[in-house]
Structure formats: C-alpha cells, structure tokens
Design a protein around this motif. Structure first.
Motif, short mmCIF file in Angstrom:
data_model
loop_
_atom_site.label_atom_id
_atom_site.label_comp_id
_atom_site.label_asym_id
_atom_site.label_seq_id
_atom_site.Cartn_x
_atom_site.Cartn_y
_atom_site.Cartn_z
N GLY A 85 73.54 -25.64 8.14
CA GLY A 85 74.06 -26.23 6.93
C GLY A 85 73.04 -26.21 5.79
N GLN A 86 73.42 -26.77 4.67
CA GLN A 86 72.55 -26.84 3.50
C GLN A 86 72.53 -28.27 2.99
OE1 GLN A 86 74.26 -24.12 0.72
NE2 GLN A 86 73.55 -22.31 1.81
N GLY A 87 71.42 -28.65 2.38
CA GLY A 87 71.31 -29.98 1.79
C GLY A 87 70.25 -30.81 2.47
N ASN A 88 69.94 -31.95 1.87
CA ASN A 88 68.94 -32.86 2.42
C ASN A 88 69.60 -34.01 3.14
OD1 ASN A 88 66.81 -31.33 1.51
ND2 ASN A 88 66.73 -32.37 -0.46
N ARG A 89 70.19 -34.93 2.41
CA ARG A 89 70.85 -36.07 3.04
C ARG A 89 72.35 -35.84 3.19
NH1 ARG A 89 67.94 -40.63 3.51
NH2 ARG A 89 69.77 -41.94 3.28
N THR A 90 72.91 -35.01 2.32
CA THR A 90 74.32 -34.65 2.40
C THR A 90 74.40 -33.17 2.75
OG1 THR A 90 74.92 -36.28 0.74
CG2 THR A 90 76.50 -34.53 1.16
N GLY A 91 75.04 -32.87 3.86
CA GLY A 91 75.12 -31.50 4.33
C GLY A 91 76.43 -30.84 3.94
N ILE A 92 76.35 -29.55 3.73
CA ILE A 92 77.53 -28.74 3.44
C ILE A 92 77.43 -27.52 4.34
CG2 ILE A 92 78.75 -27.36 1.71
CD1 ILE A 92 77.50 -29.19 -0.42
N GLY A 93 78.50 -27.25 5.09
CA GLY A 93 78.43 -26.10 5.97
C GLY A 93 79.75 -25.83 6.68
N VAL A 94 79.71 -24.80 7.53
CA VAL A 94 80.86 -24.38 8.32
C VAL A 94 80.61 -24.80 9.76
CG1 VAL A 94 82.21 -22.38 9.08
CG2 VAL A 94 81.24 -22.42 6.78
N ALA A 95 81.60 -25.42 10.37
CA ALA A 95 81.46 -25.91 11.74
C ALA A 95 81.39 -24.74 12.72
CB ALA A 95 82.63 -26.81 12.10
N ARG A 96 80.41 -24.82 13.60
CA ARG A 96 80.31 -23.86 14.70
C ARG A 96 80.97 -24.46 15.93
NH1 ARG A 96 75.00 -22.81 17.81
NH2 ARG A 96 74.37 -24.45 16.40
N LYS A 97 80.64 -25.72 16.21
CA LYS A 97 81.25 -26.42 17.34
C LYS A 97 81.45 -27.88 16.96
CE LYS A 97 81.34 -26.63 22.27
NZ LYS A 97 80.89 -26.06 23.50
N LEU A 98 82.59 -28.45 17.38
CA LEU A 98 82.96 -29.81 17.04
C LEU A 98 83.42 -30.53 18.29
CD1 LEU A 98 84.90 -30.95 13.99
CD2 LEU A 98 85.82 -31.57 16.20
N TRP A 99 82.89 -31.73 18.49
CA TRP A 99 83.29 -32.57 19.63
C TRP A 99 83.94 -33.83 19.09
CZ3 TRP A 99 78.62 -30.13 19.26
CH2 TRP A 99 78.29 -29.23 20.25
N ILE A 100 85.11 -34.17 19.59
CA ILE A 100 85.75 -35.45 19.27
C ILE A 100 85.21 -36.44 20.29
CG2 ILE A 100 87.89 -36.73 19.15
CD1 ILE A 100 89.27 -34.15 18.31
N GLU A 101 84.65 -37.55 19.80
CA GLU A 101 84.05 -38.54 20.68
C GLU A 101 84.90 -39.80 20.72
OE1 GLU A 101 80.16 -38.86 18.82
OE2 GLU A 101 79.36 -37.49 20.32
N ASP A 102 84.69 -40.59 21.77
CA ASP A 102 85.38 -41.87 21.86
C ASP A 102 84.83 -42.82 20.82
OD1 ASP A 102 86.90 -41.04 23.97
OD2 ASP A 102 85.62 -41.92 25.50
N ARG A 103 85.60 -43.84 20.48
CA ARG A 103 85.13 -44.85 19.53
C ARG A 103 83.99 -45.62 20.14
NH1 ARG A 103 87.77 -45.56 15.00
NH2 ARG A 103 89.82 -44.67 14.79
N PHE A 104 83.03 -45.98 19.31
CA PHE A 104 81.85 -46.72 19.80
C PHE A 104 82.13 -48.20 19.79
CE2 PHE A 104 79.89 -42.89 19.96
CZ PHE A 104 79.71 -42.28 18.75
N ASN A 155 85.82 -40.28 15.58
CA ASN A 155 84.38 -40.04 15.67
C ASN A 155 84.16 -38.61 16.16
OD1 ASN A 155 83.76 -42.63 14.90
ND2 ASN A 155 83.77 -43.40 16.99
N VAL A 156 83.28 -37.90 15.48
CA VAL A 156 83.01 -36.50 15.82
C VAL A 156 81.51 -36.25 15.82
CG1 VAL A 156 85.20 -35.60 14.95
CG2 VAL A 156 83.26 -35.78 13.41
N ALA A 157 81.13 -35.20 16.52
CA ALA A 157 79.77 -34.66 16.47
C ALA A 157 79.93 -33.18 16.15
CB ALA A 157 79.06 -34.85 17.80
N ILE A 158 79.17 -32.68 15.18
CA ILE A 158 79.38 -31.32 14.69
C ILE A 158 78.05 -30.58 14.60
CG2 ILE A 158 80.24 -29.90 12.79
CD1 ILE A 158 82.03 -32.27 11.99
N LEU A 159 78.06 -29.33 15.09
CA LEU A 159 76.96 -28.40 14.85
C LEU A 159 77.44 -27.42 13.78
CD1 LEU A 159 75.64 -27.51 18.41
CD2 LEU A 159 74.49 -28.83 16.65
N LEU A 160 76.63 -27.23 12.75
CA LEU A 160 76.98 -26.34 11.66
C LEU A 160 76.34 -24.97 11.85
CD1 LEU A 160 76.44 -28.85 8.71
CD2 LEU A 160 78.59 -28.25 9.81
N ARG A 161 77.00 -23.94 11.35
CA ARG A 161 76.41 -22.60 11.39
C ARG A 161 75.18 -22.58 10.51
NH1 ARG A 161 80.78 -18.30 12.58
NH2 ARG A 161 82.44 -19.67 13.23
N ALA A 162 74.12 -22.02 10.99
CA ALA A 162 72.85 -21.89 10.27
C ALA A 162 72.30 -23.25 9.84
CB ALA A 162 72.99 -20.95 9.08
#
Length: 136
Positions: free
Chosen positions: A117-136, A108-115
């Motif tokens: 990202g692009q797209g409406n429901r499906t995003g495409i982008g470059v990761a600025r910061k990524l957090w690995i999260e515990d399983r829910f 499980n991850v949480a990601i902030l994209l540079r700028a």
C-alpha cells in the motif's frame, strides 16, 4: 550365507524403525489448533486490521474504508481505503471462501495489500488477501 541373513534382518529392522517413526509424527499432532482461541486465520502482522466503516460496490469491485479498532503494533495503518477486486483471496473465520457481496459495514477484517500500500497513517491500496474475523 551369514551375510545374507544379516542383510535380511537389517532390511527388516530398518523397515520397522521407519514404520514406528512415521507413526509417531502423526500421533503427536495437537488435537486443537491455537487458531480456535482467537478465531482468526490471518497472520498476526497485517497492513490493516479493523472494522469496515463503509463499502461502495461498482462494476464487480468494492472500495472499503477500514478503520483500526485500537492502537496495535501489528497493524500498519490506522485507516485504509482498499480496492477489493474479484481476484482477491477472501476467507471467513472458518477458512471458507467468501464473495465480495458478503463484505458489509461493521465486519472486522484483516487485510494484506499488494506491495504494502501507500501512505503513512492512512493507507491506500489493492487487497491481496482479506480475512473476515469474528467480533472482538
């Protein structure tokens, strides 16, 4: 002579008050942070929060396919294709830095994209910061 004594007392009193006030600030700090409850260092609102479906490694960079686990107003995209460069900030649930090679499908991850990202429901982008999260 009296004004000299008053100045000395005023200086000593000011010093004691500032000493007491600075001691109170650290004494009221919470013993445990609210982060420990959900074990995530990521902000509440991110571009994509979900599970890694696939990862493809090539030339020191990784392309992740991430799908949101459940509908949430705190995640911008339902699915995202994210390019993770070695320069991206990556941390685990305890705040320790991780490397690209530690990103695996099923995490499980949480990601902030540079700028954003692009797209409406499906995003495409470059990761600025990524957090690995515990399983829910």
């Amino acid at each position: 002579m009296i004004t000299k004594d008053v100045r000395n007392w005023l200086g000593a009193l000011t010093f004691l008050i500032s000493l007491c006030l600075s001691g109170c600030q650290s004494g009221n700090a919470p013993a445990s942070s609210p982060i420990e409850t959900n074990r995530s260092l990521a902000p509440q609102r991110v571009d994509i929060r979900g599970s890694i479906l696939s990862s493809q490694y090539s030339d020191g960079q990784v392309i992740l396919e991430v799908e949101r686990l459940s509908p949430s107003p705190d995640s911008r995209y339902d699915r995202a294709y994210v390019l993770v460069l070695p320069t991206a900030q990556m941390v685990d649930s305890e705040g320790l830095s991780v490397s690209i090679s530690e990103l695996r499908p099923g995490q499980n991850v949480a990601i902030l994209l540079r700028a954003g990202g692009q797209g409406n429901r499906t995003g495409i982008g470059v990761a600025r910061k990524l957090w690995i999260e515990d399983r829910f």
